[in-house]
Design a protein around this motif. Structure first.
Motif, PDB file in Angstrom:
ATOM      1  N   ALA A  90       5.717 -12.713  -8.940  1.00 31.39           N
ATOM      2  CA  ALA A  90       4.559 -13.571  -9.172  1.00 31.39           C
ATOM      3  C   ALA A  90       3.296 -12.758  -9.458  1.00 31.39           C
ATOM      4  CB  ALA A  90       4.331 -14.470  -7.963  1.00 31.39           C
ATOM      5  N   GLY A  91       3.294 -11.503  -9.066  1.00 34.97           N
ATOM      6  CA  GLY A  91       2.076 -10.701  -9.197  1.00 34.97           C
ATOM      7  C   GLY A  91       1.321 -10.800  -7.878  1.00 34.97           C
ATOM      8  N   PHE A  92       0.586  -9.691  -7.572  1.00 41.71           N
ATOM      9  CA  PHE A  92       0.022  -9.627  -6.230  1.00 41.71           C
ATOM     10  C   PHE A  92      -1.176 -10.556  -6.041  1.00 41.71           C
ATOM     11  CE2 PHE A  92       2.555  -5.837  -6.412  1.00 41.71           C
ATOM     12  CZ  PHE A  92       3.161  -5.874  -5.176  1.00 41.71           C
ATOM     13  N   ASP A  93      -1.770 -11.019  -7.155  1.00 38.50           N
ATOM     14  CA  ASP A  93      -2.928 -11.888  -7.005  1.00 38.50           C
ATOM     15  C   ASP A  93      -2.568 -13.364  -7.223  1.00 38.50           C
ATOM     16  OD1 ASP A  93      -2.284 -11.240  -9.520  1.00 38.50           O
ATOM     17  OD2 ASP A  93      -4.298 -10.769 -10.225  1.00 38.50           O
ATOM     18  N   ALA A  94      -1.255 -13.686  -7.158  1.00 38.89           N
ATOM     19  CA  ALA A  94      -0.833 -15.063  -7.390  1.00 38.89           C
ATOM     20  C   ALA A  94      -1.225 -15.938  -6.187  1.00 38.89           C
ATOM     21  CB  ALA A  94       0.677 -15.112  -7.591  1.00 38.89           C
ATOM     22  N   PRO A  95      -1.501 -17.237  -6.449  1.00 43.14           N
ATOM     23  CA  PRO A  95      -1.820 -18.136  -5.333  1.00 43.14           C
ATOM     24  C   PRO A  95      -0.627 -18.265  -4.376  1.00 43.14           C
ATOM     25  CG  PRO A  95      -1.688 -19.324  -7.442  1.00 43.14           C
ATOM     26  CD  PRO A  95      -1.608 -17.871  -7.755  1.00 43.14           C
ATOM     27  N   PRO A  96      -0.892 -18.408  -3.078  1.00 45.91           N
ATOM     28  CA  PRO A  96       0.172 -18.392  -2.078  1.00 45.91           C
ATOM     29  C   PRO A  96       1.227 -19.471  -2.294  1.00 45.91           C
ATOM     30  CG  PRO A  96      -2.018 -18.699  -1.064  1.00 45.91           C
ATOM     31  CD  PRO A  96      -2.245 -18.451  -2.494  1.00 45.91           C
ATOM     32  N   GLU A  97       0.820 -20.646  -2.814  1.00 53.95           N
ATOM     33  CA  GLU A  97       1.858 -21.690  -2.953  1.00 53.95           C
ATOM     34  C   GLU A  97       2.875 -21.320  -4.036  1.00 53.95           C
ATOM     35  OE1 GLU A  97      -1.415 -22.228  -3.053  1.00 53.95           O
ATOM     36  OE2 GLU A  97      -2.010 -23.181  -4.923  1.00 53.95           O
ATOM     37  N   VAL A  98       2.425 -20.610  -5.080  1.00 49.36           N
ATOM     38  CA  VAL A  98       3.363 -20.160  -6.125  1.00 49.36           C
ATOM     39  C   VAL A  98       4.355 -19.172  -5.522  1.00 49.36           C
ATOM     40  CG1 VAL A  98       3.554 -18.921  -8.308  1.00 49.36           C
ATOM     41  CG2 VAL A  98       1.653 -20.479  -7.945  1.00 49.36           C
ATOM     42  N   VAL A  99       3.822 -18.248  -4.701  1.00 52.84           N
ATOM     43  CA  VAL A  99       4.677 -17.244  -4.066  1.00 52.84           C
ATOM     44  C   VAL A  99       5.696 -17.925  -3.144  1.00 52.84           C
ATOM     45  CG1 VAL A  99       4.702 -15.249  -2.537  1.00 52.84           C
ATOM     46  CG2 VAL A  99       2.882 -15.488  -4.217  1.00 52.84           C
ATOM     47  N   GLU A 100       5.221 -18.923  -2.374  1.00 50.68           N
ATOM     48  CA  GLU A 100       6.123 -19.640  -1.469  1.00 50.68           C
ATOM     49  C   GLU A 100       7.250 -20.296  -2.260  1.00 50.68           C
ATOM     50  OE1 GLU A 100       6.564 -19.791   1.800  1.00 50.68           O
ATOM     51  OE2 GLU A 100       5.031 -18.207   1.773  1.00 50.68           O
ATOM     52  N   ASP A 101       6.850 -20.912  -3.395  1.00 53.03           N
ATOM     53  CA  ASP A 101       7.814 -21.578  -4.254  1.00 53.03           C
ATOM     54  C   ASP A 101       8.887 -20.604  -4.734  1.00 53.03           C
ATOM     55  OD1 ASP A 101       7.746 -24.277  -4.792  1.00 53.03           O
ATOM     56  OD2 ASP A 101       7.527 -23.901  -6.976  1.00 53.03           O
ATOM     57  N   LEU A 102       8.418 -19.453  -5.174  1.00 52.55           N
ATOM     58  CA  LEU A 102       9.327 -18.431  -5.691  1.00 52.55           C
ATOM     59  C   LEU A 102      10.247 -17.914  -4.587  1.00 52.55           C
ATOM     60  CD1 LEU A 102       7.434 -16.107  -8.141  1.00 52.55           C
ATOM     61  CD2 LEU A 102       9.732 -17.012  -8.418  1.00 52.55           C
ATOM     62  N   LYS A 103       9.661 -17.788  -3.383  1.00 48.79           N
ATOM     63  CA  LYS A 103      10.452 -17.298  -2.253  1.00 48.79           C
ATOM     64  C   LYS A 103      11.635 -18.212  -2.020  1.00 48.79           C
ATOM     65  CE  LYS A 103       7.352 -14.643   0.663  1.00 48.79           C
ATOM     66  NZ  LYS A 103       6.558 -14.655   1.896  1.00 48.79           N
ATOM     67  N   VAL A 104      11.403 -19.527  -2.081  1.00 43.99           N
ATOM     68  CA  VAL A 104      12.494 -20.485  -1.878  1.00 43.99           C
ATOM     69  C   VAL A 104      13.514 -20.337  -3.013  1.00 43.99           C
ATOM     70  CG1 VAL A 104      13.069 -22.930  -1.763  1.00 43.99           C
ATOM     71  CG2 VAL A 104      10.992 -22.075  -0.652  1.00 43.99           C
ATOM     72  N   LYS A 105      12.991 -20.181  -4.239  1.00 46.48           N
ATOM     73  CA  LYS A 105      13.861 -20.095  -5.402  1.00 46.48           C
ATOM     74  C   LYS A 105      14.732 -18.824  -5.342  1.00 46.48           C
ATOM     75  CE  LYS A 105      13.387 -21.431 -10.198  1.00 46.48           C
ATOM     76  NZ  LYS A 105      12.449 -21.572 -11.301  1.00 46.48           N
ATOM     77  N   LEU A 106      14.129 -17.717  -4.922  1.00 48.70           N
ATOM     78  CA  LEU A 106      14.862 -16.447  -4.858  1.00 48.70           C
ATOM     79  C   LEU A 106      15.639 -16.307  -3.556  1.00 48.70           C
ATOM     80  CD1 LEU A 106      12.124 -13.999  -6.193  1.00 48.70           C
ATOM     81  CD2 LEU A 106      14.177 -14.702  -7.396  1.00 48.70           C
ATOM     82  N   GLY A 107      15.383 -17.191  -2.622  1.00 50.79           N
ATOM     83  CA  GLY A 107      16.062 -17.105  -1.326  1.00 50.79           C
ATOM     84  C   GLY A 107      15.498 -16.005  -0.450  1.00 50.79           C
ATOM     85  N   THR A 108      14.240 -15.595  -0.682  1.00 44.83           N
ATOM     86  CA  THR A 108      13.699 -14.508   0.135  1.00 44.83           C
ATOM     87  C   THR A 108      12.814 -15.037   1.267  1.00 44.83           C
ATOM     88  OG1 THR A 108      11.871 -14.283  -1.404  1.00 44.83           O
ATOM     89  CG2 THR A 108      13.718 -12.807  -1.710  1.00 44.83           C
ATOM     90  N   ASN A 109      12.896 -16.364   1.521  1.00 45.19           N
ATOM     91  CA  ASN A 109      12.090 -16.894   2.615  1.00 45.19           C
ATOM     92  C   ASN A 109      12.766 -16.730   3.977  1.00 45.19           C
ATOM     93  OD1 ASN A 109      13.998 -18.602   1.661  1.00 45.19           O
ATOM     94  ND2 ASN A 109      12.865 -20.480   2.035  1.00 45.19           N
ATOM     95  N   HIS A 110      13.974 -16.149   3.969  1.00 45.29           N
ATOM     96  CA  HIS A 110      14.681 -15.902   5.229  1.00 45.29           C
ATOM     97  C   HIS A 110      14.558 -14.441   5.626  1.00 45.29           C
ATOM     98  CE1 HIS A 110      16.359 -19.847   4.750  1.00 45.29           C
ATOM     99  NE2 HIS A 110      16.929 -19.518   3.601  1.00 45.29           N
ATOM    100  N   PRO A 111      14.864 -14.132   6.901  1.00 45.47           N
ATOM    101  CA  PRO A 111      14.879 -12.720   7.302  1.00 45.47           C
ATOM    102  C   PRO A 111      15.938 -11.938   6.527  1.00 45.47           C
ATOM    103  CG  PRO A 111      15.476 -14.181   9.140  1.00 45.47           C
ATOM    104  CD  PRO A 111      15.066 -15.038   8.021  1.00 45.47           C
ATOM    105  N   PRO A 112      15.723 -10.632   6.317  1.00 52.23           N
ATOM    106  CA  PRO A 112      16.597  -9.819   5.455  1.00 52.23           C
ATOM    107  C   PRO A 112      18.083  -9.944   5.758  1.00 52.23           C
ATOM    108  CG  PRO A 112      14.722  -8.535   6.192  1.00 52.23           C
ATOM    109  CD  PRO A 112      14.587  -9.866   6.841  1.00 52.23           C
ATOM    110  N   LEU A 113      18.442  -9.927   7.049  1.00 47.61           N
ATOM    111  CA  LEU A 113      19.878  -9.945   7.362  1.00 47.61           C
ATOM    112  C   LEU A 113      20.541 -11.228   6.880  1.00 47.61           C
ATOM    113  CD1 LEU A 113      20.603  -8.300  10.815  1.00 47.61           C
ATOM    114  CD2 LEU A 113      21.619  -7.819   8.578  1.00 47.61           C
ATOM    115  N   ILE A 114      19.834 -12.353   7.054  1.00 44.14           N
ATOM    116  CA  ILE A 114      20.386 -13.638   6.611  1.00 44.14           C
ATOM    117  C   ILE A 114      20.443 -13.671   5.087  1.00 44.14           C
ATOM    118  CG2 ILE A 114      19.962 -16.133   6.568  1.00 44.14           C
ATOM    119  CD1 ILE A 114      18.936 -15.872   9.392  1.00 44.14           C
TER     120      ILE A 114
END
Lengths: 278, 330
Positions: free
Chosen positions: B63-87
């Motif tokens: 998203a780029g480091f200056d992206a708005p937080p909701e875009v980053v959150e959205d991407l996190k869900v899409k990429l599956g990175t909203n969970h802890p690393p082991l999961i």
């Protein structure tokens, strides 16, 4: 007849060695004294002198699409090249020494784990892994340097591990241990100095590989960013001017090939000379 | 007449001077398969480490480091990175086991589909390059070995020394310059006919061919000095049969193994050459993904090539021990 030809072969080898050494000295000189060798700035554009063929208006190797002197860009390109090569090989060597000595000296689970990790890294084509690492670190010189350093750790780790293992079982090491020498001291006094020849030879050859891969990455647009002079970048820029200015593609490549040749040849020569047993 | 064992013929156990326990092929197969499986687990682990642990959070990179937080959150869900690393790791390995490589962020198509569309071209380029390398290395290497210390040999030496130093991507540009610009025999830009593969495979082949040439020479010289060659000669076999039916066959074994390992480098080299020759292969897919920050495609493409690389090495290894039972000692 045969003896004469064998002598001829030796003569060729000597000639190769001489050329490589002279060329590497030139590289060093060009890197430290770029401004003495280069008559023009490597980055300032001169649109009145675009795409000049070699040997016109005092431009030995011609100019590129933005009117920059190709010879000057090649000369200034040596500095980043030698810096990247030295630091990358340094990172790879430091990482490899650490991993290799740990694996070789500890054995057991540590050894298996480290070697598994190294095999994991080795199961990727080097260029691809470097691209992947750069894709997360971002493009640019520093990132490429780190990426290439990481990518070449396993090469040194394997070498160091094998050497450590074989040295530690030798008689003089056991006697030294029996005399009460501490383990770190044994590593420092007996193991490390004995593996130096192999490490030096391997570093030289790795240097050549690093140079090529850095040029490939810059060629792909992931390494050195314009307008900085870099041979890979110059080749990338030449791709669009093959019809108008073939010299843009020829000279940086010749410089690159000569560098690789010199380091490769020197590496081969060193490993032959430093290892008389082989 | 009772046959007297010739002193020149090697005894049953003197091959390579080693005496060892032969392992049945089946057990070897199991062993190597386990190793392959381990590597296949290791590859995603390395990719996971490089792409998800080093950058902190890939969603931020995309998203780029200056992206708005909701875009980053959205991407996190899409990429599956909203969970802890082991999961994340566990989820990822499980989805890989079902051959689910995720979907592209740019085209929204399954990554595996994109890869499989592009892979045939990259594979054929690597195979053609390898073929080219062998076509250069075997005849020249044999000539160098047979006519040792002659002009042939030293010509081969010069060729291999220079060939090793020529970066294949520069060679590609030079070939384009000569055979597409100066003498327009071949097309300048990409396409998918075999005609388009000629120049890139030569560019790939010369470099690797130079490496293999030395190997062919060394292996051939070694074989020609062995005792069975003396036997074959003293039997009165013609020299050509001795060289090509006896020596070359055995000399090719180690060469083919190294060629198999080199195949992985061919895949790597193909990535760069596709860019020069504008060929729509896997390399260009990965590279454009890098520029567009299409994270799942980078991840999937890297994984795929490494898996193919390991698979090829496994097959070569297996083939080698199948044709050369001497290797099957433990």
């Amino acid at each position: 007849m045969r003896i004469r030809i064998r002598r001829k072969r030796q003569k060729i080898q000597k000639l190769f060695l001489f050329t490589s050494t002279v060329y590497l000295c030139f590289l060093l000189f060009a890197a430290f004294g770029s401004s003495y060798l280069a008559p023009h700035s490597p980055t300032i554009q001169d649109l009145n002198h675009r795409l000049l063929p070699p040997l016109t208006e005092g431009r030995i190797l011609g100019t590129d699409d933005l009117g920059r002197d190709i010879w000057s860009r090649i000369v200034y390109g040596t500095r980043p090249l030698l810096i990247i090569g030295t630091i990358s090989v340094g990172i790879a060597l430091a990482g490899g020494l650490l991993m290799g000595i740990l694996a070789g000296a500890m054995g057991g689970i540590v050894d298996s784990f480290i070697m598994l990790l190294m095999d994991g890294i080795l199961s990727f084509p080097t260029v691809l892994l470097a691209i992947t690492v750069v894709s997360v670190l971002g493009y640019g010189l520093g990132q490429v340097t780190v990426a290439l350093g990481i990518v070449f750790i396993p090469v040194f780790a394997r070498l160091v591990r094998a050497e450590t293992k074989s040295r530690l079982t030798e008689g003089y090491v056991e006697s030294s241990r029996a005399l009460g020498t501490s383990f770190p001291m044994i590593l420092l006094r007996h193991v490390l100095p004995n593996m130096m020849p192999d490490i030096i030879a391997q570093s030289t050859v790795t240097f050549a590989l690093v140079v090529v891969i850095e040029a490939s990455l810059s060629f792909l647009g992931l390494g050195t960013q314009p307008p900085e002079p870099s041979w890979g970048l110059m080749l990338k820029e030449s791709r669009n001017f093959l019809y108008q200015a073939p010299w843009m593609a020829i000279f940086p490549g010749v410089a690159l090939a000569a560098t690789v040749f010199s380091f490769n040849y020197l590496g081969d020569y060193l490993s032959e000379q430093l290892n008389p047993i082989r | 007449m009772a046959s007297v064992p010739s002193p020149l013929e090697p005894g049953p156990n003197t091959i390579s001077g080693q005496k060892g326990l032969r392992i049945p092929f089946f057990i070897l197969l199991v062993r190597k398969s386990v190793r392959l499986l381990l590597t296949m687990l290791l590859i995603p682990t390395v990719v996971f480490f490089v792409l998800r642990v080093i950058p902190g959070d890939p969603a931020l990179v995309v998203a780029g480091f200056d992206a708005p937080p909701e875009v980053v959150e959205d991407l996190k869900v899409k990429l599956g990175t909203n969970h802890p690393p082991l999961i994340q790791y566990e989820e990822w390995i499980l989805s890989l086991a079902q051959l689910d490589f995720g979907t592209s962020l740019i085209s929204n198509e399954p990554v595996l589909k994109l890869i499989l569309e592009r892979f045939p071209l990259t594979l054929s380029l690597a195979v053609a390059g390898m073929l080219c390398a062998l076509l250069i290395a075997i005849p020249l290497g044999v000539m160098s070995a047979v006519r040792r210390w002659t002009l042939w040999d030293y010509g081969g030496m010069v060729f291999s020394q220079i060939g090793i130093s020529l970066p294949s991507f520069w060679l590609g540009i030079i070939l384009l310059l000569i055979f597409a610009v100066k003498y327009p025999i071949f097309p300048l830009f990409g396409g998918d006919s075999p005609w388009h593969l000629v120049l890139p495979s030569i560019a790939l082949g010369i470099n690797r061919g130079a490496v293999l040439l030395r190997l062919v020479r060394t292996a051939m010289i070694e074989e020609l000095g062995k005792e069975y060659i003396i036997t074959a000669r003293s039997k009165g076999l013609p020299e050509l049969a001795v060289r090509y039916r006896h020596a070359l066959r055995n000399a090719l074994l180690p060469v083919l193994t190294i060629a198999g390992i080199q195949f992985g480098y061919m895949l790597g080299g193909a990535i760069v050459l596709e860019q020069i020759f504008s060929l729509p292969g896997l390399g260009r897919l990965i590279l454009s993904a890098v520029f567009q920050r299409d994270f799942p495609v980078i991840q999937g493409g890297t994984l795929f090539i490494a898996a193919v690389f390991s698979l090829v090495n496994f097959l070569v290894d297996l083939l080698y021990s199948l044709v050369n039972p001497r290797i099957r000692v433990g």
